[in-house]
Design an enzyme around this catalytic site. Structure first.
Site, PDB file in Angstrom:
ATOM      1  N   CYS A  31       0.883  -1.175   0.000  1.00 60.12           N
ATOM      2  CA  CYS A  31       0.000   0.000   0.000  1.00 60.12           C
ATOM      3  C   CYS A  31       0.912   1.213   0.000  1.00 60.12           C
ATOM      4  CB  CYS A  31      -0.851  -0.071   1.253  1.00 60.12           C
ATOM      5  SG  CYS A  31      -1.796   1.399   1.658  1.00 60.12           S
ATOM      6  N   HIS A  32       0.435   2.338  -0.530  1.00 64.05           N
ATOM      7  CA  HIS A  32       1.338   3.499  -0.587  1.00 64.05           C
ATOM      8  C   HIS A  32       1.717   3.992   0.799  1.00 64.05           C
ATOM      9  CE1 HIS A  32       3.016   6.502  -3.587  1.00 64.05           C
ATOM     10  NE2 HIS A  32       3.628   6.725  -2.438  1.00 64.05           N
ATOM     11  N   THR A  33       0.924   3.675   1.784  1.00 69.15           N
ATOM     12  CA  THR A  33       1.291   4.061   3.156  1.00 69.15           C
ATOM     13  C   THR A  33       2.619   3.425   3.549  1.00 69.15           C
ATOM     14  OG1 THR A  33      -1.047   4.207   3.741  1.00 69.15           O
ATOM     15  CG2 THR A  33       0.522   4.055   5.555  1.00 69.15           C
ATOM     16  N   HIS A  70       1.236  -3.986   6.042  1.00 69.18           N
ATOM     17  CA  HIS A  70       0.022  -3.999   6.861  1.00 69.18           C
ATOM     18  C   HIS A  70      -1.189  -4.527   6.101  1.00 69.18           C
ATOM     19  CE1 HIS A  70      -0.094  -0.225   4.641  1.00 69.18           C
ATOM     20  NE2 HIS A  70      -1.399  -0.243   4.789  1.00 69.18           N
ATOM     21  N   GLU A  71      -1.021  -4.813   4.821  1.00 67.61           N
ATOM     22  CA  GLU A  71      -2.136  -5.325   3.998  1.00 67.61           C
ATOM     23  C   GLU A  71      -1.780  -6.782   3.682  1.00 67.61           C
ATOM     24  OE1 GLU A  71      -3.251  -4.133  -0.404  1.00 67.61           O
ATOM     25  OE2 GLU A  71      -3.985  -2.594   0.975  1.00 67.61           O
ATOM     26  N   CYS A  87     -11.358  -3.092  19.892  1.00 66.78           N
ATOM     27  CA  CYS A  87     -11.337  -3.795  21.184  1.00 66.78           C
ATOM     28  C   CYS A  87     -12.716  -4.298  21.580  1.00 66.78           C
ATOM     29  CB  CYS A  87     -10.779  -2.867  22.273  1.00 66.78           C
ATOM     30  SG  CYS A  87     -11.947  -1.587  22.827  1.00 66.78           S
ATOM     31  N   CYS A 136     -14.584  -0.222  24.087  1.00 69.18           N
ATOM     32  CA  CYS A 136     -14.497   1.235  24.317  1.00 69.18           C
ATOM     33  C   CYS A 136     -15.697   1.969  23.709  1.00 69.18           C
ATOM     34  CB  CYS A 136     -13.195   1.768  23.723  1.00 69.18           C
ATOM     35  SG  CYS A 136     -13.202   1.906  21.930  1.00 69.18           S
ATOM     36  N   CYS A 178     -15.812   1.667  19.945  1.00 74.16           N
ATOM     37  CA  CYS A 178     -16.222   0.345  19.453  1.00 74.16           C
ATOM     38  C   CYS A 178     -17.702   0.088  19.718  1.00 74.16           C
ATOM     39  CB  CYS A 178     -15.350  -0.738  20.091  1.00 74.16           C
ATOM     40  SG  CYS A 178     -13.661  -0.709  19.465  1.00 74.16           S
ATOM     41  N   CYS A 227     -11.162   3.054  17.535  1.00 76.87           N
ATOM     42  CA  CYS A 227     -11.019   2.406  18.838  1.00 76.87           C
ATOM     43  C   CYS A 227     -10.002   3.113  19.736  1.00 76.87           C
ATOM     44  CB  CYS A 227     -10.544   0.969  18.606  1.00 76.87           C
ATOM     45  SG  CYS A 227     -10.121   0.078  20.110  1.00 76.87           S
ATOM     46  N   ARG A 260      -6.663   2.047  17.895  1.00 76.26           N
ATOM     47  CA  ARG A 260      -6.701   2.848  16.656  1.00 76.26           C
ATOM     48  C   ARG A 260      -5.294   3.007  16.100  1.00 76.26           C
ATOM     49  NH1 ARG A 260      -8.500   8.862  18.029  1.00 76.26           N
ATOM     50  NH2 ARG A 260     -10.238   7.757  18.958  1.00 76.26           N
ATOM     51  N   CYS A 306      -6.638  -3.581   3.853  1.00 77.78           N
ATOM     52  CA  CYS A 306      -6.410  -2.137   3.882  1.00 77.78           C
ATOM     53  C   CYS A 306      -7.057  -1.461   2.688  1.00 77.78           C
ATOM     54  CB  CYS A 306      -4.931  -1.772   3.969  1.00 77.78           C
ATOM     55  SG  CYS A 306      -4.715   0.016   4.043  1.00 77.78           S
ATOM     56  N   ARG A 325      -2.394  -3.129  -7.203  1.00 71.47           N
ATOM     57  CA  ARG A 325      -1.802  -3.865  -6.085  1.00 71.47           C
ATOM     58  C   ARG A 325      -0.875  -4.973  -6.578  1.00 71.47           C
ATOM     59  NH1 ARG A 325      -2.440  -0.062  -3.076  1.00 71.47           N
ATOM     60  NH2 ARG A 325      -3.387  -0.159  -1.001  1.00 71.47           N
TER      61      ARG A 325
HETATM   62  N1  LIG Z   1      -6.987   6.641   5.419  1.00 68.96           N
HETATM   63  C1  LIG Z   1      -6.722   5.350   5.317  1.00 68.96           C
HETATM   64  O1  LIG Z   1      -7.197   4.498   6.095  1.00 68.96           O
HETATM   65  C2  LIG Z   1      -5.832   4.871   4.196  1.00 68.96           C
HETATM   66  C3  LIG Z   1      -5.782   3.510   3.861  1.00 68.96           C
HETATM   67  C4  LIG Z   1      -4.991   3.121   2.751  1.00 68.96           C
HETATM   68  C5  LIG Z   1      -4.259   4.074   2.035  1.00 68.96           C
HETATM   69  N2  LIG Z   1      -4.321   5.373   2.436  1.00 68.96           N
HETATM   70  C6  LIG Z   1      -3.634   6.417   1.655  1.00 68.96           C
HETATM   71  O2  LIG Z   1      -4.356   6.550   0.418  1.00 68.96           O
HETATM   72  C7  LIG Z   1      -3.474   7.085  -0.596  1.00 68.96           C
HETATM   73  C8  LIG Z   1      -3.548   6.238  -1.856  1.00 68.96           C
HETATM   74  O3  LIG Z   1      -2.994   4.970  -1.597  1.00 68.96           O
HETATM   75  P1  LIG Z   1      -2.711   4.001  -2.862  1.00 68.96           P
HETATM   76  O4  LIG Z   1      -2.099   2.736  -2.298  1.00 68.96           O
HETATM   77  O5  LIG Z   1      -3.911   3.913  -3.729  1.00 68.96           O
HETATM   78  O6  LIG Z   1      -1.570   4.843  -3.633  1.00 68.96           O
HETATM   79  P2  LIG Z   1      -1.161   4.830  -5.187  1.00 68.96           P
HETATM   80  O7  LIG Z   1       0.213   5.416  -5.249  1.00 68.96           O
HETATM   81  O8  LIG Z   1      -1.412   3.495  -5.773  1.00 68.96           O
HETATM   82  O9  LIG Z   1      -2.198   5.861  -5.853  1.00 68.96           O
HETATM   83  C9  LIG Z   1      -2.116   7.234  -5.600  1.00 68.96           C
HETATM   84  C10 LIG Z   1      -2.511   7.952  -6.903  1.00 68.96           C
HETATM   85  O10 LIG Z   1      -2.628   9.360  -6.623  1.00 68.96           O
HETATM   86  C11 LIG Z   1      -2.080  10.059  -7.741  1.00 68.96           C
HETATM   87  N3  LIG Z   1      -1.708  11.409  -7.288  1.00 68.96           N
HETATM   88  C12 LIG Z   1      -0.655  11.781  -6.529  1.00 68.96           C
HETATM   89  N4  LIG Z   1      -0.690  13.113  -6.308  1.00 68.96           N
HETATM   90  C13 LIG Z   1      -1.787  13.594  -6.936  1.00 68.96           C
HETATM   91  C14 LIG Z   1      -2.368  14.888  -7.092  1.00 68.96           C
HETATM   92  N5  LIG Z   1      -1.783  15.977  -6.546  1.00 68.96           N
HETATM   93  N6  LIG Z   1      -3.506  15.010  -7.826  1.00 68.96           N
HETATM   94  C15 LIG Z   1      -4.076  13.915  -8.386  1.00 68.96           C
HETATM   95  N7  LIG Z   1      -3.581  12.658  -8.289  1.00 68.96           N
HETATM   96  C16 LIG Z   1      -2.448  12.520  -7.569  1.00 68.96           C
HETATM   97  C17 LIG Z   1      -0.904   9.207  -8.181  1.00 68.96           C
HETATM   98  O11 LIG Z   1      -0.565   9.504  -9.542  1.00 68.96           O
HETATM   99  C18 LIG Z   1      -1.473   7.792  -8.029  1.00 68.96           C
HETATM  100  O12 LIG Z   1      -2.094   7.351  -9.210  1.00 68.96           O
HETATM  101  C19 LIG Z   1      -2.099   7.138   0.058  1.00 68.96           C
HETATM  102  O13 LIG Z   1      -1.893   8.430   0.603  1.00 68.96           O
HETATM  103  C20 LIG Z   1      -2.219   6.130   1.209  1.00 68.96           C
HETATM  104  O14 LIG Z   1      -1.293   6.396   2.248  1.00 68.96           O
HETATM  105  C21 LIG Z   1      -5.081   5.803   3.476  1.00 68.96           C
HETATM  106  C1  LIG Z   2      -1.710   7.872   8.886  1.00 71.93           C
HETATM  107  C2  LIG Z   2      -1.495   6.493   8.310  1.00 71.93           C
HETATM  108  C3  LIG Z   2      -2.733   5.867   7.735  1.00 71.93           C
HETATM  109  C4  LIG Z   2      -2.407   4.477   7.246  1.00 71.93           C
HETATM  110  C5  LIG Z   2      -3.554   3.805   6.657  1.00 71.93           C
HETATM  111  C6  LIG Z   2      -3.164   2.438   6.108  1.00 71.93           C
HETATM  112  O1  LIG Z   2      -2.714   2.545   4.803  1.00 71.93           O
HETATM  113 ZN   LIG Z   3      -2.734   0.851   3.657  1.00 74.45          ZN
HETATM  114 ZN   LIG Z   4     -12.224  -0.063  21.126  1.00 75.83          ZN
END
Ligand SMILES: NC(=O)c1ccc[n+]([C@@H]2O[C@H](COP(=O)([O-])OP(=O)(O)OC[C@H]3O[C@@H](n4cnc5c(N)ncnc54)[C@H](O)[C@@H]3O)[C@@H](O)[C@H]2O)c1
Ligand SMILES: CCCCCCO
Ligand SMILES: [Zn+2]
Ligand SMILES: [Zn+2]
Length: 345
Positions: free
Chosen positions: A13-15, A35-36, A65, A68, A71, A79, A83, A143, A338
């Protein structure tokens, strides 16, 4: 309250990439990322009753959990005990790591650390799933795909026939688009800096595309012109603050709702004029699409098993663990969605 898992499949994942680069995040090394994933319970510790060795499970970066106030709430998945915490590299029970090399600790990552043949996680961060579910496919539900799907279905909640813009057409964004398609959106507008994303996005119901680089005005103005004032819902899945602000400012005044999903850098500041909120636009955010991991993930897996949800179209690559760096290369090049990492190779 801890379980040891044998990880069979994990994906990138990009995270993971953001915390590996640690350019906009607090560095904490050495740590095991990942994490995925999907795996099998190898052994259980004291206090564990919900799972037993041999169970098929999905580890999740944010836990449940079940005790809480969050939850017990129908509205929250944040959570109090489990969390997401990206800066904690140890287990909550004793604030120690379960990984070491030559006696030196290696830090955990978001309580999962799935880039490892075995890992230890809190039982509250483990969803027990149907053992017939193919782990090399449903691992992406632990994820990105659940997050994107839930960001739309649980948080943005686009009415049938509404217009939806998705910023970032990676796996998370396309899962958000899939959610909009399932919800019956009339238009799904994909926004990405990488036009190579657009062809694949069509498989997820995206019918119109905007690349901000191809316009000499803010993308939110482009979207407002395309939609007579703005879209009904927008979901941001990029992690870039400019896209977050654009996603918010691209929703229609009076009723528009924007949902932030992307992981911001630690110094990011969301700047918009307050009038954009006074004009009755709504800004929301979510982790894991507002799903409660242990309560909700099993039924999402069942949707896949019942062919109500497709996952194969999110999986574009597969590598053995020994070639995990290829997964990073694909993501950094914006190549594919992915990449499944097989732990047996
Ligand atoms: N909140 C959560 O629970 C959670 C869960 C999973 C992933 N995430 C986050 O979600 C985001 C996407 O994850 P992913 O695995 O799909 O990543 P990814 O790299 O596969 O996809 C991200 C896309 O965004 C595009 N991009 C980047 N900057 C941009 C901009 N300024 N304008 C338009 N497009 C833009 C990239 O070209 C790419 O295609 C990441 O920031 C990741 O950390 C958050
Ligand atoms: C702030 C980090 C969020 C991570 C979500 C899982 O990709
Ligand atoms: Zn993730
Ligand atoms: Zn909880």
């Amino acid at each position: 309250m801890e379980v040891r898992l044998k990880i069979l499949y994990t994906s990138l994942c990009h995270t993971d990439v953001f915390f590996w680069e640690a350019k906009g995040q607090n560095p904490l090394f050495p740590r095991i990322l990942g994490h995925e994933a999907g795996g099998i319970v190898e052994s259980i510790g004291e206090g564990v009753t919900d799972v037993e060795p041999g169970d098929h499970v999905l580890p999740v970066f944010t836990g449940e959990c079940k005790e809480c106030v969050h939850c017990k709430s129908e509205e929250s998945n944040m959570c109090n005990l489990l969390r997401i915490n990206t800066d904690r590299g140890v287990m909550i029970h004793d604030e120690k790591s379960r990984f070491s090399i030559n006696g030196k600790p290696i830090f955990h990552f978001v309580g999962t650390s799935t880039f490892s043949e075995y890992t230890v996680v809190h039982v509250g961060c483990v969803a027990k799933i149907n053992p017939l579910a193919p782990l090399d496919k449903v691992c992406v539900l632990s994820c990105g795909i659940s997050t994107g799907l839930g960001a739309t279905l649980n948080v943005a909640k686009p009415p049938k026939g509404s217009t939806v813009a998705v910023f970032g057409l990676g796996a998370v964004g396309l899962a958000a688009a899939e959610g909009a398609r399932i919800a019956g959106a009339s238009r799904i507008i994909g926004v990405d800096l990488n036009s190579n994303r657009f062809e694949l996005a069509k498989k997820f119901g995206v019918t119109e595309f905007v690349n901000p680089k191809e316009h000499n005005k803010p993308v939110q103005e482009v979207i407002a012109e395309m939609t007579d004032g703005g879209v009904d819902r927008s979901i941001e899945c990029t992690g870039h603050i400019d896209a977050m602000i654009s996603a918010f400012e691209s929703v229609h005044d009076g009723w528009g709702v924007a949902v932030l999903v992307g992981v911001p850098t630690k110094d990011a500041v969301f700047k918009t004029h307050p009038i954009n909120l006074l004009n009755e636009r709504t800004l929301k955010g979510t982790f894991f699409g507002n799903y409660k991991p242990r309560s909700d993930l099993p039924s999402i897996v069942e949707k896949y098993m019942n062919k109500e949800l497709e996952l194969e179209k999110f999986i574009t690559h597969e590598v053995p663990f020994t070639e995990i760096n290829k997964a990073f290369d694909y993501m950094l090049k914006g190549d594919g969605l992915r990449c499944i990492i097989r732990m047996d190779g």
